[in-house]
Design a protein around this motif. Structure first.
Motif: not given
Length: 227
Positions: A52-56, A113-121
């Protein structure tokens, strides 16, 4: 202090080579176990996933900032402090602080952003930090979520300087979050000349100084990383 005064006081501030820096190799999804050279007694488990993005992915400035915060505050200094991480990706820095530092005002907020929300959780759960950390969607340039501290004591930001069109939005978010009593620990890796335009711009709004108490500075400065 004015921007001119700061420039006069620190004329070589962020004086990097103009050579472009290559981006790190993209990783496959997986979970890293990190103790930051022994600064954590129990390893931080961080899942990396770029779906979901490079932040992962783990990025170098996040590792630098995590080690600095653990070394500086691992034995105290964050008592009753409110903490917000912006551009958290998978939550590396905030979760490292939550795991290795004590006494801050819970919950700490890690945001992206919302695309990182599940990974943070997912990473909060992996480290049993649900009582100490909450993941929130916070888009740069937008209003701070109403249930978060609007001007926290500590703002964490690592590897947020990477996409030039987002620089004005990032700057607005910093202006919104940083109050008279706030400290923002901001770590970035210079990858292109345009990155320094952002640093020059925020120096007009804030008192920006390099940390002077990190023994790792000589090592990471060779990689164009500043804190």
């Amino acid at each position: 202090m004015s921007d001119n005064e700061l420039d006069e006081k620190e004329p070589d501030f962020f004086n990097f080579s103009e050579d472009l820096v290559e981006l790190p190799q993209i990783k496959q999804a997986g979970t890293a176990a990190l103790d930051f050279d022994g600064l954590l007694s129990e390893e931080l488990k961080l899942h990396e996933d770029l779906t979901n993005g490079c932040g992962g992915q783990l990025w170098p400035a996040g590792m630098v900032l995590s080690k600095y915060m653990l070394r500086k505050f691992g034995h105290g200094g964050l008592e009753n402090k409110t903490i917000v991480e912006i551009g958290a990706g998978g939550g590396l820095v905030g979760l490292a602080v939550a795991k290795g530092c004590h006494g801050f005002q819970a919950p700490m907020y890690i945001t992206d952003q919302v695309n990182m929300l599940e990974l943070m959780k997912q990473n909060i759960l992996k480290n049993d930090l649900t009582q100490l950390v909450q993941a929130k969607v916070y888009d740069w340039g937008e209003a701070c979520p109403s249930d978060m501290p609007s001007q926290p004591d500590i703002i964490l930001a690592a590897d947020c300087v990477y996409f030039e069109p987002a620089f004005p939005l990032l700057e607005k978010t910093l202006v919104d979050l940083i109050g008279d009593n706030s400290v923002c620990y901001f770590c970035f890796k210079k990858r292109r000349r345009a990155d320094m335009h952002f640093i020059k711009s925020i120096k007009k709004s804030f008192n920006v100084t390099l940390v002077d108490d990190d023994p790792d500075t000589p090592t990471y400065s060779k990689e164009n990383i500043s804190l």
